[in-house]
Design an enzyme around this catalytic site. Sequence first.
Site, PDB file in Angstrom:
ATOM      1  N   GLY A   1       2.221  -5.444   9.057  1.00 31.27           N
ATOM      2  CA  GLY A   1       0.934  -6.069   8.763  1.00 31.27           C
ATOM      3  C   GLY A   1       0.563  -5.819   7.322  1.00 31.27           C
TER       4      GLY A   1
ATOM      5  CD  GLN B   1      -2.464  -3.138   3.173  1.00 40.27           C
ATOM      6  OE1 GLN B   1      -2.403  -3.984   4.057  1.00 40.27           O
ATOM      7  NE2 GLN B   1      -1.741  -2.028   3.214  1.00 40.27           N
TER       8      GLN B   1
ATOM      9  CB  CYS C   1      -1.592   2.409   5.557  1.00 41.78           C
ATOM     10  SG  CYS C   1      -2.393   1.077   4.664  1.00 41.78           S
TER      11      CYS C   1
ATOM     12  CG  HIS D   1      -3.907  -0.697  10.204  1.00 40.06           C
ATOM     13  ND1 HIS D   1      -3.540   0.627  10.153  1.00 40.06           N
ATOM     14  CD2 HIS D   1      -3.650  -1.195   8.963  1.00 40.06           C
ATOM     15  CE1 HIS D   1      -3.097   0.914   8.937  1.00 40.06           C
ATOM     16  NE2 HIS D   1      -3.140  -0.178   8.190  1.00 40.06           N
ATOM     17  CD  GLU D   2      -2.640  -4.932   8.570  1.00 37.23           C
ATOM     18  OE1 GLU D   2      -3.120  -5.000   7.417  1.00 37.23           O
ATOM     19  OE2 GLU D   2      -1.744  -4.115   8.874  1.00 37.23           O
TER      20      GLU D   2
ATOM     21  CG  HIS E   1      -6.275  -2.793   5.214  1.00 33.94           C
ATOM     22  ND1 HIS E   1      -6.308  -1.793   4.271  1.00 33.94           N
ATOM     23  CD2 HIS E   1      -5.138  -2.590   5.933  1.00 33.94           C
ATOM     24  CE1 HIS E   1      -5.230  -1.018   4.413  1.00 33.94           C
ATOM     25  NE2 HIS E   1      -4.515  -1.481   5.422  1.00 33.94           N
TER      26      HIS E   1
END
Length: 204
Positions: free
Chosen positions: A79, A84, A126, A168-169, A172
Amino acid sequence: MLSVDPCGPDRYIPAMSAQTPAAQPETTAAPQAETLPLVIAPDPRLKTRTRLVTAADRTRVSALAQRMLATMYAAPGIGLAAPQVGVDLRLAVVDLQPDDKPAPIILINPKVEKTSTEEVTREEGCLSIPGQYADVTRPERVTVSYEDLDGQTQTIEADGLLATCLQHEIDHLDGILFVDHLSALKRNIILRKMVKEKRLRKNG
Ligand code: ZN
Protein backbone atom coordinates in the site's frame (compact mmCIF):
# COMPACT_ATOMS: atom_id res chain seq x y z
CA MET A 1 3.21 -12.81 10.67
CA LEU A 2 2.10 -10.68 7.73
CA SER A 3 3.13 -7.06 7.64
CA VAL A 4 1.43 -4.05 6.18
CA ASP A 5 3.57 -1.94 3.86
CA PRO A 6 6.39 -4.43 4.49
CA CYS A 7 9.84 -3.24 3.70
CA GLY A 8 12.87 -4.83 5.32
CA PRO A 9 16.09 -2.81 5.52
CA ASP A 10 17.84 -5.35 3.27
CA ARG A 11 15.50 -4.48 0.39
CA TYR A 12 15.03 -0.86 1.24
CA ILE A 13 18.60 0.39 1.55
CA PRO A 14 19.87 -0.88 -1.84
CA ALA A 15 16.84 0.65 -3.51
CA MET A 16 17.47 4.04 -1.95
CA SER A 17 21.22 4.19 -2.43
CA ALA A 18 20.94 3.82 -6.21
CA GLN A 19 22.69 0.48 -6.33
CA THR A 20 20.94 -2.44 -7.99
CA PRO A 21 17.27 -1.54 -7.89
CA ALA A 22 14.92 -4.03 -6.24
CA ALA A 23 13.52 -6.52 -8.75
CA GLN A 24 10.15 -5.59 -10.23
CA PRO A 25 7.42 -8.22 -10.35
CA GLU A 26 7.26 -9.69 -13.85
CA THR A 27 3.96 -8.07 -14.58
CA THR A 28 2.90 -4.82 -12.97
CA ALA A 29 -0.12 -2.72 -13.72
CA ALA A 30 2.06 -0.01 -15.18
CA PRO A 31 5.41 -1.24 -16.45
CA GLN A 32 6.04 2.15 -18.10
CA ALA A 33 5.49 4.31 -15.04
CA GLU A 34 8.55 5.71 -13.29
CA THR A 35 8.95 5.34 -9.55
CA LEU A 36 8.85 8.34 -7.21
CA PRO A 37 11.14 9.09 -4.26
CA LEU A 38 9.61 8.07 -0.93
CA VAL A 39 9.13 10.59 1.88
CA ILE A 40 10.78 9.17 5.02
CA ALA A 41 9.76 10.02 8.60
CA PRO A 42 10.17 12.36 10.35
CA ASP A 43 8.79 14.73 7.72
CA PRO A 44 6.00 17.32 8.10
CA ARG A 45 4.43 16.09 4.82
CA LEU A 46 3.58 12.82 6.60
CA LYS A 47 1.80 14.69 9.40
CA THR A 48 -0.49 16.82 7.21
CA ARG A 49 -4.17 16.24 6.48
CA THR A 50 -4.50 16.00 2.67
CA ARG A 51 -7.12 17.70 0.50
CA LEU A 52 -9.92 16.12 -1.53
CA VAL A 53 -9.23 15.22 -5.16
CA THR A 54 -11.47 17.37 -7.40
CA ALA A 55 -12.52 16.98 -11.04
CA ALA A 56 -9.71 19.38 -12.00
CA ASP A 57 -7.15 16.94 -10.51
CA ARG A 58 -8.37 13.91 -12.51
CA THR A 59 -5.80 13.88 -15.32
CA ARG A 60 -2.93 14.39 -12.93
CA VAL A 61 -4.25 11.76 -10.52
CA SER A 62 -4.45 9.07 -13.18
CA ALA A 63 -0.74 9.44 -14.08
CA LEU A 64 0.24 9.88 -10.44
CA ALA A 65 -1.57 6.69 -9.39
CA GLN A 66 0.39 4.68 -11.98
CA ARG A 67 3.67 6.09 -10.66
CA MET A 68 2.59 5.37 -7.08
CA LEU A 69 1.84 1.76 -8.04
CA ALA A 70 5.26 1.43 -9.71
CA THR A 71 6.88 2.88 -6.55
CA MET A 72 4.93 0.51 -4.31
CA TYR A 73 5.79 -2.62 -6.36
CA ALA A 74 9.45 -1.64 -6.52
CA ALA A 75 9.78 -1.07 -2.75
CA PRO A 76 8.14 -3.65 -2.36
CA GLY A 77 5.01 -2.80 -0.40
CA ILE A 78 1.29 -3.55 -0.43
CA GLY A 79 0.00 0.00 0.00
CA LEU A 80 1.10 3.57 -0.63
CA ALA A 81 -0.58 6.90 0.11
CA ALA A 82 0.03 10.19 -1.73
CA PRO A 83 1.74 11.96 1.24
CA GLN A 84 4.41 9.22 1.09
CA VAL A 85 5.47 10.61 -2.30
CA GLY A 86 5.03 14.20 -1.14
CA VAL A 87 1.63 14.82 -2.71
CA ASP A 88 -1.11 16.58 -0.76
CA LEU A 89 -4.13 14.67 -2.14
CA ARG A 90 -6.58 12.08 -0.82
CA LEU A 91 -5.23 9.30 -3.02
CA ALA A 92 -3.87 5.86 -2.12
CA VAL A 93 -3.00 2.64 -3.93
CA VAL A 94 -3.23 -0.88 -2.54
CA ASP A 95 -2.34 -4.28 -3.95
CA LEU A 96 -2.17 -7.46 -1.88
CA GLN A 97 -1.36 -9.40 -5.07
CA PRO A 98 -3.63 -12.37 -4.33
CA ASP A 99 -2.33 -15.47 -6.18
CA ASP A 100 0.91 -13.49 -6.81
CA LYS A 101 -0.77 -11.56 -9.60
CA PRO A 102 -1.16 -7.76 -9.66
CA ALA A 103 -4.63 -6.64 -8.56
CA PRO A 104 -4.19 -2.91 -7.93
CA ILE A 105 -6.87 -0.81 -6.27
CA ILE A 106 -6.66 2.95 -6.82
CA LEU A 107 -8.57 4.78 -4.10
CA ILE A 108 -9.54 8.40 -4.70
CA ASN A 109 -11.05 10.24 -1.73
CA PRO A 110 -11.42 7.01 0.27
CA LYS A 111 -13.50 7.08 3.42
CA VAL A 112 -14.05 4.52 6.17
CA GLU A 113 -17.85 4.20 6.29
CA LYS A 114 -18.18 1.44 8.87
CA THR A 115 -15.92 -0.50 11.23
CA SER A 116 -16.54 -3.69 13.18
CA THR A 117 -16.51 -3.59 16.97
CA GLU A 118 -14.22 -6.64 16.90
CA GLU A 119 -10.57 -5.69 16.72
CA VAL A 120 -7.49 -7.50 15.52
CA THR A 121 -3.80 -7.00 16.24
CA ARG A 122 -1.41 -7.27 13.33
CA GLU A 123 2.22 -6.38 12.81
CA GLU A 124 2.55 -3.26 10.67
CA GLY A 125 5.40 -1.53 8.96
CA CYS A 126 5.51 1.45 6.62
CA LEU A 127 7.55 2.39 3.55
CA SER A 128 8.02 5.82 5.19
CA ILE A 129 9.34 4.23 8.42
CA PRO A 130 11.75 1.66 6.95
CA GLY A 131 12.92 -1.21 9.11
CA GLN A 132 10.49 -0.54 11.96
CA TYR A 133 7.60 -2.86 12.78
CA ALA A 134 5.08 -2.97 15.62
CA ASP A 135 1.79 -4.60 16.57
CA VAL A 136 -1.18 -2.32 15.92
CA THR A 137 -4.75 -3.01 17.03
CA ARG A 138 -7.54 -1.88 14.69
CA PRO A 139 -11.11 -2.85 13.79
CA GLU A 140 -11.13 -6.29 12.16
CA ARG A 141 -13.51 -5.38 9.31
CA VAL A 142 -14.16 -2.14 7.48
CA THR A 143 -16.42 -0.79 4.78
CA VAL A 144 -14.59 1.77 2.64
CA SER A 145 -16.08 3.96 -0.07
CA TYR A 146 -13.93 5.67 -2.69
CA GLU A 147 -14.02 7.06 -6.21
CA ASP A 148 -12.34 5.17 -9.03
CA LEU A 149 -10.45 6.78 -11.94
CA ASP A 150 -13.76 7.20 -13.83
CA GLY A 151 -15.23 9.16 -10.92
CA GLN A 152 -17.59 6.31 -10.01
CA THR A 153 -18.19 5.63 -6.31
CA GLN A 154 -17.11 2.15 -5.27
CA THR A 155 -17.41 0.28 -1.99
CA ILE A 156 -15.15 -2.39 -0.51
CA GLU A 157 -16.07 -4.57 2.43
CA ALA A 158 -12.78 -5.85 3.72
CA ASP A 159 -11.45 -8.11 6.42
CA GLY A 160 -8.05 -9.63 7.15
CA LEU A 161 -4.92 -7.98 5.83
CA LEU A 162 -6.85 -5.83 3.34
CA ALA A 163 -8.89 -4.26 6.16
CA THR A 164 -5.69 -3.40 8.05
CA CYS A 165 -4.00 -2.10 4.91
CA LEU A 166 -6.94 0.14 3.94
CA GLN A 167 -7.07 1.68 7.43
CA HIS A 168 -3.29 2.19 7.42
CA GLU A 169 -3.40 4.00 4.04
CA ILE A 170 -6.46 6.13 4.87
CA ASP A 171 -4.72 7.13 8.12
CA HIS A 172 -1.85 8.49 5.99
CA LEU A 173 -4.32 10.86 4.27
CA ASP A 174 -5.11 12.32 7.69
CA GLY A 175 -1.46 12.68 8.68
CA ILE A 176 -1.59 9.61 10.95
CA LEU A 177 1.20 7.02 10.96
CA PHE A 178 0.98 3.50 12.42
CA VAL A 179 3.27 4.61 15.25
CA ASP A 180 0.56 7.07 16.32
CA HIS A 181 -1.49 4.02 17.38
CA LEU A 182 1.25 2.87 19.78
CA SER A 183 1.96 3.93 23.34
CA ALA A 184 4.00 7.14 23.65
CA LEU A 185 6.92 5.06 24.90
CA LYS A 186 6.98 2.69 21.88
CA ARG A 187 6.32 5.54 19.46
CA ASN A 188 9.20 7.60 20.83
CA ILE A 189 11.63 4.69 20.59
CA ILE A 190 10.82 4.30 16.88
CA LEU A 191 10.79 8.03 16.14
CA ARG A 192 14.12 8.59 17.87
CA LYS A 193 15.62 5.84 15.68
CA MET A 194 14.18 7.54 12.59
CA VAL A 195 15.64 10.92 13.55
CA LYS A 196 19.04 9.33 14.11
CA GLU A 197 18.93 7.46 10.78
CA LYS A 198 17.88 10.59 8.92
CA ARG A 199 20.85 12.44 10.41
CA LEU A 200 23.19 9.59 9.39
CA ARG A 201 21.84 9.66 5.82
CA LYS A 202 22.34 13.43 5.61
CA ASN A 203 25.89 13.21 6.92
CA GLY A 204 26.74 10.10 4.88
ZN1 ZN B 1 2.49 3.51 5.62
